[in-house]
Design a protein around this motif. Structure first.
Motif, mmCIF file in Angstrom:
data_model
loop_
_atom_site.group_PDB
_atom_site.id
_atom_site.type_symbol
_atom_site.label_atom_id
_atom_site.label_comp_id
_atom_site.label_asym_id
_atom_site.label_seq_id
_atom_site.Cartn_x
_atom_site.Cartn_y
_atom_site.Cartn_z
ATOM 1 N N UNK A 156 0.823 -1.210 0.000
ATOM 2 C CA UNK A 156 0.000 0.000 0.000
ATOM 3 C C UNK A 156 0.855 1.257 0.000
ATOM 4 N N UNK A 157 0.225 2.364 -0.394
ATOM 5 C CA UNK A 157 0.835 3.681 -0.268
ATOM 6 C C UNK A 157 -0.123 4.569 0.528
ATOM 7 N N UNK A 158 0.410 5.623 1.107
ATOM 8 C CA UNK A 158 -0.421 6.560 1.859
ATOM 9 C C UNK A 158 -0.365 7.938 1.208
ATOM 10 N N UNK A 159 -1.425 8.691 1.365
ATOM 11 C CA UNK A 159 -1.469 10.096 0.983
ATOM 12 C C UNK A 159 -1.923 10.863 2.219
ATOM 13 N N UNK A 160 -1.039 11.700 2.762
ATOM 14 C CA UNK A 160 -1.342 12.506 3.942
ATOM 15 C C UNK A 160 -1.466 13.963 3.524
ATOM 16 N N UNK A 161 -2.582 14.553 3.859
ATOM 17 C CA UNK A 161 -2.877 15.911 3.402
ATOM 18 C C UNK A 161 -3.199 16.812 4.593
ATOM 19 N N UNK A 162 -2.549 17.972 4.609
ATOM 20 C CA UNK A 162 -2.869 19.023 5.567
ATOM 21 C C UNK A 162 -3.263 20.280 4.787
ATOM 22 N N UNK A 175 -4.744 21.975 9.235
ATOM 23 C CA UNK A 175 -5.671 20.903 9.602
ATOM 24 C C UNK A 175 -5.253 19.628 8.878
ATOM 25 N N UNK A 176 -5.023 18.580 9.636
ATOM 26 C CA UNK A 176 -4.644 17.301 9.031
ATOM 27 C C UNK A 176 -5.887 16.443 8.832
ATOM 28 N N UNK A 177 -6.048 15.903 7.626
ATOM 29 C CA UNK A 177 -7.198 15.084 7.282
ATOM 30 C C UNK A 177 -6.839 13.602 7.362
ATOM 31 N N UNK A 178 -7.847 12.728 7.455
ATOM 32 C CA UNK A 178 -7.570 11.294 7.546
ATOM 33 C C UNK A 178 -6.719 10.810 6.371
ATOM 34 N N UNK A 179 -5.827 9.909 6.664
ATOM 35 C CA UNK A 179 -4.902 9.388 5.663
ATOM 36 C C UNK A 179 -5.636 8.573 4.603
ATOM 37 N N UNK A 180 -5.228 8.757 3.352
ATOM 38 C CA UNK A 180 -5.776 7.990 2.229
ATOM 39 C C UNK A 180 -4.853 6.813 1.950
ATOM 40 N N UNK A 181 -5.447 5.643 1.746
ATOM 41 C CA UNK A 181 -4.663 4.444 1.444
ATOM 42 C C UNK A 181 -5.036 3.906 0.074
ATOM 43 N N UNK A 182 -4.040 3.711 -0.764
ATOM 44 C CA UNK A 182 -4.199 3.068 -2.060
ATOM 45 C C UNK A 182 -3.267 1.865 -2.145
#
Length: 493
Positions: free
Chosen positions: A109-115, A123-130
């Motif tokens: 998997x990879x993660x996408x972390x967005x603030x 503001x940090x949003x929930x991590x996206x997993x692909x």
């Protein structure tokens, strides 16, 4: 260059300048969030919770949340490969870093972390997993680009896209064939060395490329009313099945379907490309039935097709429904068996189009709509899956949407498929890709073909038609154009 092409060229130049500016302005310093949000962050296109092949081009996206600045981290495991910080909401992934991430994360998997900076606070949003699949997709996609209405049919072309990059090249455009209608294209087992393109108009005919030779044929004998149109290659590359259709287009002044396309009559023939001889049988050619959209199984001993009772000029369009049939074929003797209905969709108030069988022969995917078989004009059309081992049929709810799902093709391995969908706006069909699990008979969440500009699909005004996956690029463009101007060779029965 016509006016539309000039406008698009200027548009893409401005986009390239903007994207380069954004990439140069990105800071790679990490930020410390001031607060956490439980709300999932929205991206356009929706690249969340999907499985990507390990050789796909960077899936650039735009964060659709309001903010004063944006910070994105993309990585796998404990390692971050890409960081983008900008006042712009578009996230452009550097191709070299994305390629390294694909190699590192293949099979995991990879993660996408967005603030997002909102009201002066990060503001940090929930991590996206692909998921990055270790299985590559066939690296080229062939499709026709055409305006979605009927007015500009004489501005179209067939193009191939390198799926590992954003490079798109024209195969043949109708300006090269006296603005004839580039109607269909198909390949033998995803191989560009055996292909067919059908052209209508002044230089109309069927271009067939096989064993290094390209010819232009008239798939019609003097006693035939209609010529061959929708085609499918036999797995040996020798036979080419066609439906011969009399197609009528209807324009509605009101209602949800502005355009309707229907067959007035259709039958199936098979071309022996070694002898230029047409084969058929009263079982699939005659006045009692309409047969269309042929498709071979991988063994080449069975031909699948759609079949409806014949119609007359008074037959209401919304009463025409096609069932799924198959007929045995002996490639050595070039003879047919007896038609067999394997899904009586008409009994369920449904109609079948575009049967396509997976390379392992286990599954048959088809489009199901309320009537007719030109499903691209039917918002209710959806993809269905038939398990040829258990005979179970199901709606592929995991990939369908509230709008059109239509033409589809398998990859050469059967681990991926691509299909046309109008889910984005209900007007333009775009190519969506999905991972397929042959053991479970299920698909992953589909994603739209990545483009360099995240907003590409909001501004591009042509529809993607007949997407076909290829194992290699077509390289004989000049040969195809030359062949389109040669005298047509005739066929015989």
């Amino acid at each position: 260059m016509n006016k539309m092409s000039l406008i698009q060229s200027i548009h893409y130049l401005l986009i390239a300048i903007l994207l380069q500016s954004m990439m140069c302005s990105c800071s790679h310093s990490a930020i410390t969030p001031n607060a956490q949000s439980n709300k999932p962050v929205a991206l356009f296109p929706d690249y969340t919770g999907v499985t990507f092949p390990c050789n796909i081009a960077p899936p650039n996206f735009r964060i659709t949340e309001e903010g004063e600045a944006y910070y994105t981290e993309i990585g796998s495991g404990n390692r971050t490969f890409i960081t983008v910080r900008s006042q712009a909401s578009s996230v452009i992934l550097p191709p070299d870093k994305w390629e390294k991430l694909l190699k590192q994360a293949a099979g995991s998997s990879i993660y996408i972390r967005i603030c997002i900076l909102q009201n002066g606070k990060w503001i940090q949003f929930p991590e996206i997993t692909n998921i990055i699949s270790s299985s590559p997709i066939d690296p080229y996609l062939m499709y026709r680009l055409i305006y979605p209405g009927y007015e500009l049919w004489n501005e179209m072309g067939i193009y191939q896209r390198d799926l590992t990059t954003y490079k798109e090249t024209p195969l043949i455009e109708n300006q090269s064939v006296e603005k004839g209608c580039l109607n269909c294209h198909t390949f033998c087992q995803n191989n560009p060395e055996t292909m067919m393109i059908h052209i209508r108009g002044a230089v109309g005919g069927t271009l067939i490329h096989r064993q290094g030779q390209t010819s232009r044929l008239d798939i019609k004998t003097p006693d035939m009313k209609n010529g061959g149109t929708y085609a499918a290659w036999h797995p040996t590359g020798r036979y080419l099945a066609f439906s011969v259709n009399e197609i009528q287009q209807f324009i509605h002044s009101t209602g949800p379907k502005a355009v309707e396309v229907s067959d007035l009559e259709s039958d199936i023939i098979v071309l022996d490309t070694e002898t230029n001889r047409l084969l058929t049988s009263p079982a699939i050619y005659g006045e009692e039935w309409m047969e269309t959209f042929p498709s071979w199984n991988p063994d080449g001993n069975m031909l699948y097709f759609c079949r409806s009772k014949a119609v007359d000029p008074q037959t209401p369009l919304d009463s025409i429904r096609y069932d799924l049939y198959r007929i045995a074929f002996d490639p050595e003797k070039a003879t047919f068996g007896t038609p067999e209905c394997i899904y009586p969709a008409s009994e369920k108030g449904k109609s079948v189009s575009f049967p396509r069988i997976s390379p392992d022969g286990k599954y048959l995917m088809f489009t199901c709509s309320n009537y007719g078989n030109f499903s691209i004009w039917h918002p209710e059309s959806e993809l269905y899956l038939l398990n040829l081992e258990s005979n179970e049929i199901r709606n592929m709810k995991e990939v369908n949407s509230a709008d059109v799902e239509s033409f589809h093709t398998w990859s050469s391995t059967g681990e991926w498929f691509v299909f046309s969908s109008k889910r984005m706006d209900g007007l333009w069909a775009h190519p969506y890709i999905a991972k397929f699990d042959s053991q479970m008979g299920t698909a992953g969440k589909p994603f739209v073909l990545p483009q360099q500009d995240p907003d590409f699909y909001l501004t591009f005004t042509r529809t993607f038609n007949l997407p076909e996956l290829l194992t290699a690029p077509v390289k004989n463009r000049d040969e195809l154009i030359t062949a389109s101007r040669n005298n047509k060779r005739t066929v015989s029965k």
